[in-house]
Scaffold this active site. Sequence first.
Site, short mmCIF file in Angstrom:
data_model
loop_
_atom_site.label_atom_id
_atom_site.label_comp_id
_atom_site.label_asym_id
_atom_site.label_seq_id
_atom_site.Cartn_x
_atom_site.Cartn_y
_atom_site.Cartn_z
N ARG A 89 -35.41 -17.89 24.45
CA ARG A 89 -36.57 -16.99 24.48
C ARG A 89 -37.78 -17.63 25.11
O ARG A 89 -38.51 -17.00 25.89
CB ARG A 89 -36.87 -16.51 23.06
CG ARG A 89 -38.06 -15.55 22.92
CD ARG A 89 -38.13 -14.50 24.01
NE ARG A 89 -36.89 -13.75 24.20
CZ ARG A 89 -36.61 -13.05 25.28
NH1 ARG A 89 -37.46 -13.00 26.30
NH2 ARG A 89 -35.47 -12.39 25.37
N LYS A 125 -59.77 -15.16 34.52
CA LYS A 125 -59.25 -14.21 33.54
C LYS A 125 -57.77 -14.50 33.32
O LYS A 125 -56.89 -13.86 33.90
CB LYS A 125 -59.47 -12.77 34.02
CG LYS A 125 -60.93 -12.37 34.08
CD LYS A 125 -61.11 -10.95 34.59
CE LYS A 125 -62.58 -10.57 34.67
NZ LYS A 125 -62.79 -9.22 35.24
N LYS A 157 -73.71 -17.05 38.08
CA LYS A 157 -73.36 -15.66 37.85
C LYS A 157 -74.60 -14.84 37.51
O LYS A 157 -75.72 -15.36 37.49
CB LYS A 157 -72.30 -15.58 36.74
CG LYS A 157 -70.99 -16.26 37.14
CD LYS A 157 -69.97 -16.21 36.03
CE LYS A 157 -69.44 -14.80 35.80
NZ LYS A 157 -68.64 -14.30 36.95
N GLU A 186 -72.97 -15.48 42.65
CA GLU A 186 -72.52 -14.10 42.51
C GLU A 186 -73.71 -13.16 42.70
O GLU A 186 -74.72 -13.30 42.02
CB GLU A 186 -71.90 -13.91 41.12
CG GLU A 186 -71.48 -12.50 40.78
CD GLU A 186 -71.01 -12.39 39.34
OE1 GLU A 186 -71.72 -11.76 38.54
OE2 GLU A 186 -69.95 -12.96 39.02
N ASP A 207 -70.17 -9.06 44.40
CA ASP A 207 -69.51 -8.58 43.18
C ASP A 207 -69.72 -7.08 42.99
O ASP A 207 -70.84 -6.57 43.10
CB ASP A 207 -70.06 -9.34 41.97
CG ASP A 207 -69.25 -9.09 40.72
OD1 ASP A 207 -68.01 -9.04 40.81
OD2 ASP A 207 -69.86 -8.94 39.64
#
Length: 274
Positions: A89, A125, A157, A186, A207
């Site tokens: 598995r 992510k 960001k 960004e 973005d």
Amino acid sequence: MFTHEIESFLEEDLGYNDVSCKLVPERNVEATIFAKEDCTLAGLDIAAAIFEYFGINYSTEHEDGEMLSQGGIIFSLSGSSLSILRAERLTLNFLGHLCGIATNTRKCVDIARKHSDVRIACTRKTTPGIRRYEKMAVIAGGGDPHRFNLTDTIMIKDNHVKLMGVEGAIMSAKQKAGFTQKIEVEVESTADAIHAARSGADIIMLDNMEPSEVTDTIDRLREENIPEHVIIEVSGGINMENLNDYAKTGADVISMGSLIHRSRWIDISLEITE
């Protein structure tokens, strides 16, 4: 894969009272691992590390990044029946997940390359604990891993900009950056993209812009004669359905969280052949 990682994964999967695997008589058997659908292979080194941990003999004719047709054998195995059942598995989970990412990435790379040599990249992510494996699967599919962690590149960001402004954030980054670290900013508007370029950003990420906005912004940046080394990246809500449009914009990089979080597992199976 490190031994302590394998043992941690197995502790989760086997638990403390593994009756199901112990039901079978322990003897030497042979088995195959095969794909039940077309796919791009990834995670073969991880599977090999699991086999080695259990003392299972294995062979394969393939490498990460190869295309495999439905029914194709990935591994041929021989060893203890108990060991093969215990490794089953964990091995199939990694192969199914990582081959799914590689297959999805390959499809996206093929779509983009119809229009330009734009680079397809993933993002941070990722699934906590197995990021490096997921990013290696992106590489197997022909994509770029982007940053493995926050140390690789300094990313400014939207929240940095809200707190410091574009110029202030870039100036602070330049003071703190090592000489090998690039600075990426960004932005969500053409004006901020131009500001970032003038302030010395190495990479400008556009973005959440529509493809037409990206094209217009890139044209404006070229009119501003930004240095040739500045990389233009686009990101935000890009997937296989709208990738065509973004690939035509002239961007250098298209980063897609969907390479990982929207990848479907590939159906891979293990069968004992005696």
